[in-house]
Design an enzyme around this catalytic site. Sequence first.
Site, PDB file in Angstrom:
ATOM      1  N   ASP A 124     -80.269 -14.839  18.390  1.00  0.00           N
ATOM      2  CA  ASP A 124     -80.894 -13.510  18.420  1.00  0.00           C
ATOM      3  C   ASP A 124     -80.870 -12.854  17.034  1.00  0.00           C
ATOM      4  O   ASP A 124     -81.548 -11.850  16.812  1.00  0.00           O
ATOM      5  CB  ASP A 124     -80.199 -12.603  19.460  1.00  0.00           C
ATOM      6  CG  ASP A 124     -78.715 -12.382  19.195  1.00  0.00           C
ATOM      7  OD1 ASP A 124     -78.158 -13.008  18.273  1.00  0.00           O
ATOM      8  OD2 ASP A 124     -78.100 -11.568  19.919  1.00  0.00           O
ATOM      9  N   LYS A 154     -82.155 -19.686  10.023  1.00  0.00           N
ATOM     10  CA  LYS A 154     -82.485 -19.983  11.427  1.00  0.00           C
ATOM     11  C   LYS A 154     -83.921 -19.546  11.743  1.00  0.00           C
ATOM     12  O   LYS A 154     -84.639 -20.239  12.469  1.00  0.00           O
ATOM     13  CB  LYS A 154     -81.505 -19.291  12.374  1.00  0.00           C
ATOM     14  CG  LYS A 154     -80.089 -19.837  12.361  1.00  0.00           C
ATOM     15  CD  LYS A 154     -79.963 -21.283  12.829  1.00  0.00           C
ATOM     16  CE  LYS A 154     -80.220 -21.478  14.308  1.00  0.00           C
ATOM     17  NZ  LYS A 154     -79.922 -22.885  14.731  1.00  0.00           N
TER      18      LYS A 154
HETATM   19  P1  NAD Z   1     -70.604 -24.775  15.045  1.00  0.00           P
HETATM   20  O1  NAD Z   1     -70.533 -24.263  13.649  1.00  0.00           O
HETATM   21  O2  NAD Z   1     -69.405 -24.653  15.916  1.00  0.00           O
HETATM   22  O3  NAD Z   1     -70.998 -26.327  15.041  1.00  0.00           O
HETATM   23  C1  NAD Z   1     -72.038 -26.816  14.261  1.00  0.00           C
HETATM   24  C2  NAD Z   1     -72.003 -28.342  14.357  1.00  0.00           C
HETATM   25  O4  NAD Z   1     -73.115 -28.845  13.588  1.00  0.00           O
HETATM   26  C3  NAD Z   1     -70.732 -28.957  13.757  1.00  0.00           C
HETATM   27  O5  NAD Z   1     -70.244 -29.970  14.614  1.00  0.00           O
HETATM   28  C4  NAD Z   1     -71.203 -29.548  12.442  1.00  0.00           C
HETATM   29  O6  NAD Z   1     -70.450 -30.682  12.034  1.00  0.00           O
HETATM   30  C5  NAD Z   1     -72.650 -29.903  12.756  1.00  0.00           C
HETATM   31  N1  NAD Z   1     -73.500 -29.921  11.562  1.00  0.00           N
HETATM   32  C6  NAD Z   1     -73.643 -28.961  10.625  1.00  0.00           C
HETATM   33  N2  NAD Z   1     -74.516 -29.356   9.672  1.00  0.00           N
HETATM   34  C7  NAD Z   1     -74.935 -30.591  10.038  1.00  0.00           C
HETATM   35  C8  NAD Z   1     -75.837 -31.521   9.462  1.00  0.00           C
HETATM   36  N3  NAD Z   1     -76.462 -31.283   8.315  1.00  0.00           N
HETATM   37  N4  NAD Z   1     -76.066 -32.684  10.106  1.00  0.00           N
HETATM   38  C9  NAD Z   1     -75.421 -32.962  11.283  1.00  0.00           C
HETATM   39  N5  NAD Z   1     -74.539 -32.129  11.852  1.00  0.00           N
HETATM   40  C10 NAD Z   1     -74.292 -30.960  11.232  1.00  0.00           C
HETATM   41  O7  NAD Z   1     -71.865 -24.094  15.689  1.00  0.00           O
HETATM   42  P2  NAD Z   1     -72.103 -23.476  17.145  1.00  0.00           P
HETATM   43  O8  NAD Z   1     -71.506 -22.128  17.186  1.00  0.00           O
HETATM   44  O9  NAD Z   1     -71.727 -24.486  18.137  1.00  0.00           O
HETATM   45  O10 NAD Z   1     -73.686 -23.285  17.126  1.00  0.00           O
HETATM   46  C11 NAD Z   1     -74.562 -24.321  17.555  1.00  0.00           C
HETATM   47  C12 NAD Z   1     -76.001 -23.854  17.428  1.00  0.00           C
HETATM   48  O11 NAD Z   1     -76.195 -22.689  18.213  1.00  0.00           O
HETATM   49  C13 NAD Z   1     -76.424 -23.475  16.007  1.00  0.00           C
HETATM   50  O12 NAD Z   1     -77.728 -23.925  15.806  1.00  0.00           O
HETATM   51  C14 NAD Z   1     -76.347 -21.967  15.992  1.00  0.00           C
HETATM   52  O13 NAD Z   1     -77.254 -21.408  15.060  1.00  0.00           O
HETATM   53  C15 NAD Z   1     -76.754 -21.655  17.422  1.00  0.00           C
HETATM   54  N6  NAD Z   1     -76.222 -20.383  17.923  1.00  0.00           N
HETATM   55  C16 NAD Z   1     -74.864 -20.163  17.935  1.00  0.00           C
HETATM   56  C17 NAD Z   1     -74.375 -18.973  18.468  1.00  0.00           C
HETATM   57  C18 NAD Z   1     -72.899 -18.686  18.518  1.00  0.00           C
HETATM   58  O14 NAD Z   1     -72.530 -17.566  18.906  1.00  0.00           O
HETATM   59  N7  NAD Z   1     -72.016 -19.614  18.173  1.00  0.00           N
HETATM   60  C19 NAD Z   1     -75.261 -18.027  18.978  1.00  0.00           C
HETATM   61  C20 NAD Z   1     -76.641 -18.266  18.902  1.00  0.00           C
HETATM   62  C21 NAD Z   1     -77.103 -19.477  18.409  1.00  0.00           C
HETATM   63  O1  DAU Z   2     -75.788 -13.430  17.521  1.00  0.00           O
HETATM   64  C1  DAU Z   2     -75.622 -14.818  17.519  1.00  0.00           C
HETATM   65  C2  DAU Z   2     -74.775 -15.233  16.337  1.00  0.00           C
HETATM   66  O2  DAU Z   2     -73.441 -14.887  16.643  1.00  0.00           O
HETATM   67  C3  DAU Z   2     -74.873 -16.712  16.007  1.00  0.00           C
HETATM   68  O3  DAU Z   2     -76.181 -17.023  15.654  1.00  0.00           O
HETATM   69  C4  DAU Z   2     -73.918 -17.076  14.866  1.00  0.00           C
HETATM   70  O4  DAU Z   2     -73.946 -18.469  14.611  1.00  0.00           O
HETATM   71  C5  DAU Z   2     -72.529 -16.662  15.260  1.00  0.00           C
HETATM   72  O5  DAU Z   2     -71.648 -16.898  14.181  1.00  0.00           O
HETATM   73  C6  DAU Z   2     -72.490 -15.190  15.654  1.00  0.00           C
HETATM   74  O6  DAU Z   2     -72.707 -14.336  14.500  1.00  0.00           O
HETATM   75  P1  DAU Z   2     -71.891 -12.987  14.285  1.00  0.00           P
HETATM   76  O7  DAU Z   2     -71.874 -12.679  12.838  1.00  0.00           O
HETATM   77  O8  DAU Z   2     -72.343 -11.937  15.209  1.00  0.00           O
HETATM   78  O9  DAU Z   2     -70.437 -13.500  14.783  1.00  0.00           O
HETATM   79  P2  DAU Z   2     -68.962 -13.235  14.189  1.00  0.00           P
HETATM   80  O10 DAU Z   2     -68.002 -13.747  15.184  1.00  0.00           O
HETATM   81  O11 DAU Z   2     -68.834 -13.688  12.782  1.00  0.00           O
HETATM   82  O12 DAU Z   2     -68.893 -11.642  14.193  1.00  0.00           O
HETATM   83  C7  DAU Z   2     -69.052 -10.904  15.408  1.00  0.00           C
HETATM   84  C8  DAU Z   2     -68.899  -9.431  15.081  1.00  0.00           C
HETATM   85  O13 DAU Z   2     -67.525  -9.195  14.678  1.00  0.00           O
HETATM   86  C9  DAU Z   2     -69.742  -8.971  13.898  1.00  0.00           C
HETATM   87  O14 DAU Z   2     -70.127  -7.626  14.105  1.00  0.00           O
HETATM   88  C10 DAU Z   2     -68.797  -9.046  12.707  1.00  0.00           C
HETATM   89  C11 DAU Z   2     -67.481  -8.686  13.338  1.00  0.00           C
HETATM   90  N1  DAU Z   2     -66.286  -9.304  12.699  1.00  0.00           N
HETATM   91  C12 DAU Z   2     -66.284 -10.630  12.472  1.00  0.00           C
HETATM   92  C13 DAU Z   2     -65.200 -11.250  11.886  1.00  0.00           C
HETATM   93  C14 DAU Z   2     -65.202 -12.733  11.612  1.00  0.00           C
HETATM   94  C15 DAU Z   2     -65.178  -8.502  12.397  1.00  0.00           C
HETATM   95  O15 DAU Z   2     -65.167  -7.280  12.633  1.00  0.00           O
HETATM   96  N2  DAU Z   2     -64.095  -9.119  11.815  1.00  0.00           N
HETATM   97  C16 DAU Z   2     -64.066 -10.447  11.550  1.00  0.00           C
HETATM   98  O16 DAU Z   2     -63.038 -10.931  11.001  1.00  0.00           O
END
Ligand code: NAD
Ligand code: DAU
Length: 336
Positions: A124, A154
């Site tokens: 998002d 992204k």
């Molecule tokens: P993560 O960082 O936990 O894991 C990413 C994985 O991708 C790792 O295993 C890493 O080794 C692999 N990777 C990175 N670069 C690579 C490359 N060049 N080739 C092959 N593998 C590679 O990520 P996540 O939180 O599991 O997110 C997964 C997907 O979901 C991402 O595309 C992210 O943008 C999307 N997403 C995540 C969130 C969230 O809150 N975590 C929310 C919305 C969308």
């Molecule tokens: O919205 C989806 C996204 O959520 C994904 O696409 C990303 O891959 C994922 O990392 C996540 O992004 P955010 O930046 O929202 O997540 P993060 O956990 O880093 O931070 C969540 C909220 O908390 C944001 O407002 C920043 C705040 N934060 C984060 C960290 C790491 C803090 O206040 N303190 C912290 O130490």
Amino acid sequence: MRLLVTGGAGFIGSNFILYWFKNHPEDQVVNFDALTYAGNLENLISIEKNPNYRFVKGDIANVNEVNSAMEGVDAVVHFAAETHVDRSISGPAPFVMSNVLGTQVLLDSARKNNIKRFHHVSTDEVFGQLELDSDEKFNESTCYDPRSPYSASKASSDHLVRAYFHTYNFPVTITNCSNNFGPYQFPEKIIPLAITNVLEEKKIPIYGDGLYVRDWLYVEDHCRGIDLVLSRGKIGETYCLGGMTEDINNLEVAKKIAGLLGKDETVIEFVKDRPGHDRRYAVDFSKAKNELGWEPRHTFEEWLKTTVEWYKTNEAWWKKVKSGEYKKYYEEQYKK
Ligand code: NAD
Ligand code: DAU
């Protein structure tokens, strides 16, 4: 069916593979992952000996590695990416390499191999930010307005995926989901960071005034959403997946975590803000609800309790992750 799951050693990818074998045990899964700092094969120990599972170490930006993994595959579910916003601020280059170039290399290889479905997992964050205290939510028609190197990379990948659909009639689907949480999440992200810090008798670092709002989606609900998009989603379509019915800001999330662990708000520490910090995210998932019959199964409070319990009982997993390289990152990110 044979699935190629990219990024299957990461947080959501590994939860997805575990979910998939539970719900589709007859399928084959190839996990293609470069094993960056965020990739952890320990997440998959329970299925690593399953004859229907194969791990291939490779980089999605490497044409030869991708082409050989693509052989015999029916569908690609693409998670692999650099994902942490703060890391994208200190070093954007790997985000462009993996998220933009990597997605293009995968799309090309998938197209040449006549893959029947390419599902792209996006965020998002591509929509930018919403105002605090507004009722507005992101939906599938919201204009793109990414504001961090991560979200810009992204957004670029989403555009490429749609371009392959329009230009080559390539069968894609996209999901843009909100902040995931749950088991196996790398503790650089706020929920596992907060839980594990409290368990280590450390403070919960809250950026700025703490009045930033995220939409929280439990990872298992997310995996089920992708499953439904794969089976019922329309080719070329995008679906927004989110979890919350009302806003909860970061400070409130931190207080809830402290409370679940028997602490009060003195464990919270305000630290310097993130540059360009997006104020508020909220996701309208009514298209997924109406067209796919998808919605989150439990409330944020229930899933948060489950998540806190998981980290309490899986200390060995996160203690290992929090040692080594992670220590250097933590000191740099949270220095005064
Ligand atoms: P993560 O960082 O936990 O894991 C990413 C994985 O991708 C790792 O295993 C890493 O080794 C692999 N990777 C990175 N670069 C690579 C490359 N060049 N080739 C092959 N593998 C590679 O990520 P996540 O939180 O599991 O997110 C997964 C997907 O979901 C991402 O595309 C992210 O943008 C999307 N997403 C995540 C969130 C969230 O809150 N975590 C929310 C919305 C969308
Ligand atoms: O919205 C989806 C996204 O959520 C994904 O696409 C990303 O891959 C994922 O990392 C996540 O992004 P955010 O930046 O929202 O997540 P993060 O956990 O880093 O931070 C969540 C909220 O908390 C944001 O407002 C920043 C705040 N934060 C984060 C960290 C790491 C803090 O206040 N303190 C912290 O130490």
